[in-house]
Motif scaffolding. Structure first.
Motif: not given
Length: 412
Positions: A23, A60, A62-63, A66-67
């Motif tokens: 990540r 992935s 998009s996630s 967002a973070e």
């Protein structure tokens, strides 16, 4: 991502730590792609664009985006464009609401400026004063006041400061925040209280060598876009230098590579502040040029302005003084270019104000002492002026943020 096998040959899920590493790496990839996009015709890629560029899935990206938006590092630009199959996509950019502070202590001034994550210098404040022989505590107190002013202006503009970099004209130990030796400041083995400059910044303040920072500033925001291998020579009270090889700063095993100011260009020359004799600094430093040109005492800015006026008017003493400095600069550059296989020279600092007069002298000297090594077209004058070191210090902090965005995200 493939799963490891256990002792019985069955699949096991990856350890949480390793998932977290993936990540974190992907957050860095997304930010790096956004940073690279700034040079594109369309500098605002969509989430779909980022998925294509990074090889990650759209879900992935998009996630991750967002973070990064939640952490304040990425913003939606508001620009829309057609996405896949005609669907609208929202452009993204590095946030201009986050920034870093570049700082510089030099012999005759201190400065501080705010660089936003998009690479724009938003604020610049300079205080001209004599720092030679002044206590580190008094100089740092004045710098802290200047930084406080920059921070207040940034806050009023809604910009959060994440970290900073400080450039000092001397040999430094960045890990301990110590100035090992700064002869022109008369500082030796001085531990600076860096934590007092930006006490609330999560990435803190890192100490750097001024000449290396100037070379990095030139690499990231100046002629580094044109040259991959060059010697950057920065003229101030002293003369600093930085080596860029393969578009990367070469600092040497102890961070002292590129110190051309103390290269001996005339063995029988005058004493130098470093304890040696005939160093480049004694011929091309500010005091040497002012003295040779007959410029009376005063502040550096007033004396440089006077020198510029004399050069523009054709004053023989000024033109001779600058040509003499250029000749010795060329000698040092010729030796460095041969030793390090460099093909370009960039003149920065106060040399930028003497460009039309000093660059031709450097070209002639290079032709005499290293014919064919550096072509005249590859002797350039920086357009960054005295901001190069500050930009390099700020840029180093900016890159530290982009390399560790996970420390600012909720999961970090």
């Amino acid at each position: 991502m493939s799963l490891e096998k256990n002792a019985d040959g069955g699949a096991v899920r990856p350890a949480p730590g390793r998932v977290e590493d993936v990540r974190r790496g992907n957050l860095v990839r997304v930010l790096a792609s956004l940073a690279q996009a700034r040079a594109d015709p369309d500098p605002h890629p969509t989430r779909a664009d980022l998925a294509s560029r990074t090889g990650l899935t759209k879900a992935s990206v998009s996630s991750l985006v967002a973070e990064l938006v939640d952490a304040g590092l990425v913003a939606e630009s508001g620009a829309t464009r057609d996405g896949e199959r005609g669907r609208p996509g929202v452009g993204l950019e590095l946030s201009t609401r986050r920034g870093v502070v570049g700082m510089e202590i030099n012999v005759d001034y201190i400065s501080a400026g705010l660089l936003d994550l998009g690479g724009t210098l938003r604020i610049l404040r300079t205080l001209e004063r004599g720092n030679r022989g002044q206590s580190p505590e008094s100089v740092m107190a004045l710098l802290a006041g200047l930084v406080s002013d920059v921070a207040a202006e940034a806050s009023a503009a809604g910009i959060v400061i994440l970290g900073g970099g400080l450039a000092v004209p001397g040999l430094v130990d960045s890990a301990s925040g110590t100035v090992a030796s700064a002869p022109n400041l008369h500082w030796h083995a001085v531990a600076l209280q860096l934590d007092r400059l930006l006490p609330d910044a999560p990435f803190g303040t890192v100490l750097h060598n001024e000449a290396n920072c100037a070379a990095l500033g030139e690499l990231w925001y100046g002629h580094g876009l044109d040259f991959q291998d060059y010697l950057f020579v920065s003229g101030e009270v002293g003369v600093g230098g930085g080596l860029v090889i393969g578009s990367e700063l070469f600092a040497g095993p102890q961070g002292q590579a590129g110190e051309v100011g103390h290269m001996v260009v005339e063995p029988s020359g005058p004493d130098c502040s470093c304890g040696g004799h005939g160093c480049l600094e004694t011929f091309a430093g500010q005091e040497a040029i002012f003295s040779e040109a007959g410029i009376p005492a005063g502040t550096a800015s007033v004396r440089l302005a006077r020198l510029g006026e004399q050069l523009a008017s054709g004053d023989a003493a000024a033109i001779s003084a600058v040509a003499r400095a250029g000749r010795y600069l060329g000698i040092a550059a010729a030796s460095t270019a041969r030793m390090m296989n460099l093909s370009a020279v960039v003149l920065g600092g106060h040399f930028t104000q003497m460009g039309p007069w000093i660059a031709p002298a450097v070209v002639r000297s290079l032709a005499d002492y290293a014919p064919g090594v550096v072509s005249p077209a590859r002797v350039a004058v920086s357009e960054l002026g005295q901001s190069a070191a500050l930009l390099g210090a700020a840029g180093s902090s900016l890159r530290a943020v982009l390399a560790a965005p996970f420390s600012l995200t909720p999961a970090g």
